[in-house]
Design a protein around this motif. Structure first.
Motif, short mmCIF file in Angstrom:
data_model
loop_
_atom_site.label_atom_id
_atom_site.label_comp_id
_atom_site.label_asym_id
_atom_site.label_seq_id
_atom_site.Cartn_x
_atom_site.Cartn_y
_atom_site.Cartn_z
N ASN A 282 -5.39 1.10 -1.16
CA ASN A 282 -5.61 1.19 0.27
C ASN A 282 -6.27 -0.01 0.83
O ASN A 282 -6.52 -1.00 0.07
N ILE B 293 0.77 -1.16 -0.13
CA ILE B 293 -0.01 0.06 0.01
C ILE B 293 0.99 1.21 -0.07
O ILE B 293 0.64 2.18 -0.75
N ASN C 50 0.44 3.37 -3.77
CA ASN C 50 -0.49 4.39 -3.79
C ASN C 50 -0.13 5.26 -4.49
O ASN C 50 1.15 6.06 -3.96
N THR D 114 -5.09 4.06 -6.79
CA THR D 114 -5.38 4.36 -5.36
C THR D 114 -5.29 3.20 -4.92
O THR D 114 -6.10 1.89 -5.30
#
Length: 111
Positions: free
Chosen positions: A77, A61, A65, A75
């Protein structure tokens, strides 16, 4: 059990193997899935990756990201649990249809 990761902003041409390879640089990938439209089979631009450990998931992550893949910004997460869906739908139909309700058969009265 590892962490499930949401990946948004995927190119529509991305494959599950490419997604797995991308995340595999940051740890062991348990699964990688790209979500497709159930009617057309077209990718919807997002997917989910499950890593073998929480530490590997967090590393992926942090590293991925905001990076680009195929010209699109990712994106990345932690995935949230899916909201339960209600059966509803449709919505009500208020009012009647159009049409002439003057009672005159739709023709103008003549003088």
């Amino acid at each position: 059990m590892g962490s499930k990761i949401y990946v948004g902003g995927l190119p529509y041409s991305a494959t599950e193997q490419e997604l797995s390879d991308l995340f595999g640089r940051h740890g062991a990938v348990a699964s990688a899935r790209i979500i497709t439209d159930k009617f057309t089979g077209q990718a919807r631009g997002f997917g989910f990756v499950e890593m073998s450990s929480d530490a590997e998931a967090q590393a992926a992550i942090t590293a991925l990201n905001g990076t680009e893949m195929g010209g699109r910004t990712l994106t990345v997460n932690e995935a949230r649990p899916q909201e339960p869906r209600t059966g509803g739908g449709g919505g009500g139909f208020a009012g009647g249809g159009g049409g002439d309700r003057s009672g005159g058969g739709g023709k103008r009265d003549r003088w």
